[in-house]
Design an enzyme around this catalytic site. Sequence first.
Site, short mmCIF file in Angstrom:
data_model
loop_
_atom_site.label_atom_id
_atom_site.label_comp_id
_atom_site.label_asym_id
_atom_site.label_seq_id
_atom_site.Cartn_x
_atom_site.Cartn_y
_atom_site.Cartn_z
N GLU A 199 0.82 -1.20 0.00
CA GLU A 199 0.00 0.00 0.00
C GLU A 199 0.86 1.26 0.00
O GLU A 199 0.53 2.26 -0.65
CB GLU A 199 -0.93 0.01 1.21
N SER B 7 0.90 -6.63 -11.32
CA SER B 7 1.33 -5.59 -12.26
C SER B 7 2.84 -5.38 -12.27
O SER B 7 3.41 -5.01 -13.30
CB SER B 7 0.64 -4.26 -11.93
N GLU B 8 3.53 -5.62 -11.14
CA GLU B 8 4.98 -5.43 -11.11
C GLU B 8 5.69 -6.38 -12.07
O GLU B 8 6.63 -6.00 -12.76
CB GLU B 8 5.51 -5.61 -9.68
N PRO C 251 10.29 -15.52 -1.01
CA PRO C 251 9.18 -15.65 -0.05
C PRO C 251 8.59 -14.28 0.31
O PRO C 251 9.25 -13.24 0.19
CB PRO C 251 9.85 -16.29 1.17
N ARG C 252 7.37 -14.32 0.77
CA ARG C 252 6.69 -13.09 1.20
C ARG C 252 7.43 -12.46 2.38
O ARG C 252 7.55 -11.25 2.46
CB ARG C 252 5.25 -13.43 1.61
N LEU D 181 14.33 -7.67 1.73
CA LEU D 181 13.13 -6.86 1.51
C LEU D 181 13.32 -5.89 0.36
O LEU D 181 14.41 -5.39 0.13
CB LEU D 181 12.78 -6.07 2.78
N GLY D 182 12.24 -5.61 -0.35
CA GLY D 182 12.22 -4.52 -1.32
C GLY D 182 12.96 -4.79 -2.62
O GLY D 182 13.24 -3.85 -3.37
N GLU D 183 13.25 -6.06 -2.93
CA GLU D 183 14.01 -6.36 -4.14
C GLU D 183 13.21 -7.13 -5.19
O GLU D 183 13.76 -7.54 -6.21
CB GLU D 183 15.27 -7.16 -3.77
#
Length: 496
Positions: free
Chosen positions: A118, A400-401, A330-331, A371-373
């Site tokens: 978000e 969409s990514e 993984p999430r 994270l964030g990759e």
Amino acid sequence: MAYHCRFTYTCGGASGEGICAIHLIKCCIEKRKLSHSTCYNREEEAALGKMAMERGELIYKIYRALTYGLSPLIQLHLRWRKFRGLEHPLRWRERLGVPSLSRPPGPLFWFHAVSLGEGMCAIPVIKCCIERRPDVTVLMTTTTTSAFEVIKHQLPNNVLYQFSPVDTPGAIDAFLCYWKPSAIMLMESELWPNLIIGAAKNQIALALLNARISAKSYDSWSQPFVNSLTSLMLSKFLLILPLSTTQAIRFQLLQCPPFIINFCGDLKYAVGNIDTNEGDQRALEELQVQLMNRKVWMASSIHKGEEKVMLGVHSALKQVHPDIITIIVPRHPQHGKQIALELEKDGVRVALRSRHDKLMPGTNIYVVDTLGELQKFYRLTPIAVIGGSFLPGSAGHNISEAAAAGCAILTGPYIGHFSHMATQMQRLNPLSILQVSGYILVEALSNLLSDAKLLEERQEAAKQAYHALSCGITKNVCCFLDFHVFRVALANKDCP
């Protein structure tokens, strides 16, 4: 005496959404048993509306009293979360409304998102708002530490960043009193009574962007004791931008004023590229070289339990393509470490992102436990299997990514509210997304890995659908905010 019932339905043009909307309307009619005997004339309708608002105010007073009484326990819970590493060790008091930054003079707009997905949707809107209104200070808040660690590097330098306050009277009142926002933009489904009612009492303009309510949340918010509070909260917004027609119907069924609902598309299509520092970029380029001339696919955002599905698929594909590379993202990063540990116990060679491992000969699995990759790795792989969609009860993840990166996209059958995104993309090009169950996944991936022309067609289809759906969304959102929210907020608010 003339009686009437009115239901407003605005169709966004998608046949799938239209069917869902009709189903919701039928459910509403069956649930409320709309008939001649339960319709009201206009005077009775106005009286009932007033009674509903009064009932909502009463229920809110009960909620406020309960959250006030539970405040000490909530504070203890936050301390326990900090001890477990789930809250920021130094900035956790921000969750109680205690600021860690100074408030600049002048008007301030507050954007709030609960977590990383978000929050990334809010960033393009924030950048657009700063360009249009450079005299306004922007404050961004999120709830989770994972979002904080990524988003703090993606925001413009002049944006203030704090953790969001919990929804207790003390925390919300302290936060609003200190920051004195002129307008609040909440992302997706952040409906908190103390925050919304408190903002309205302070004459703060409210907007809900990329608004959505899950089927489970809809059932909760529409319960007889709660629906009056829901209606009261929704009446305080100046603008609600639902991410689909189905979501708009749900908000109207919860008695949201129809004139505040507008459409501009799903902000998840507008998420831009994540900035990469020089060291990470060099490492990604080295990995890209290692992946050259090898068959590659990626399982992204997988949840616990799905790794068994993906590793089973990997074993089957390896029999046909011995040099195959399976990238697992993984999430949650800790889950990645657990997957690598279990595989290494079984004698399987694994490259782990956090250890900066290289893909050595004999290594066929690369686990991304950072994270964030995710966006960066989408650009390294031709095929993306979107996780969080292969086990019952799952709700899918952003498609969409992967489409923006030009991946051929596969997803499982359980995709929750992301079904509207899949429907939109498939309507534009049926090849853009392939939805399969776990046992068909091996066959689908094998076809893509063996047929270069089919792979290229699906990659191009996904990218074309993404570009068609992402065009102009951020600009449209900013135009709606300017007209419905910012103009009103800046005209009526006395700035500190």
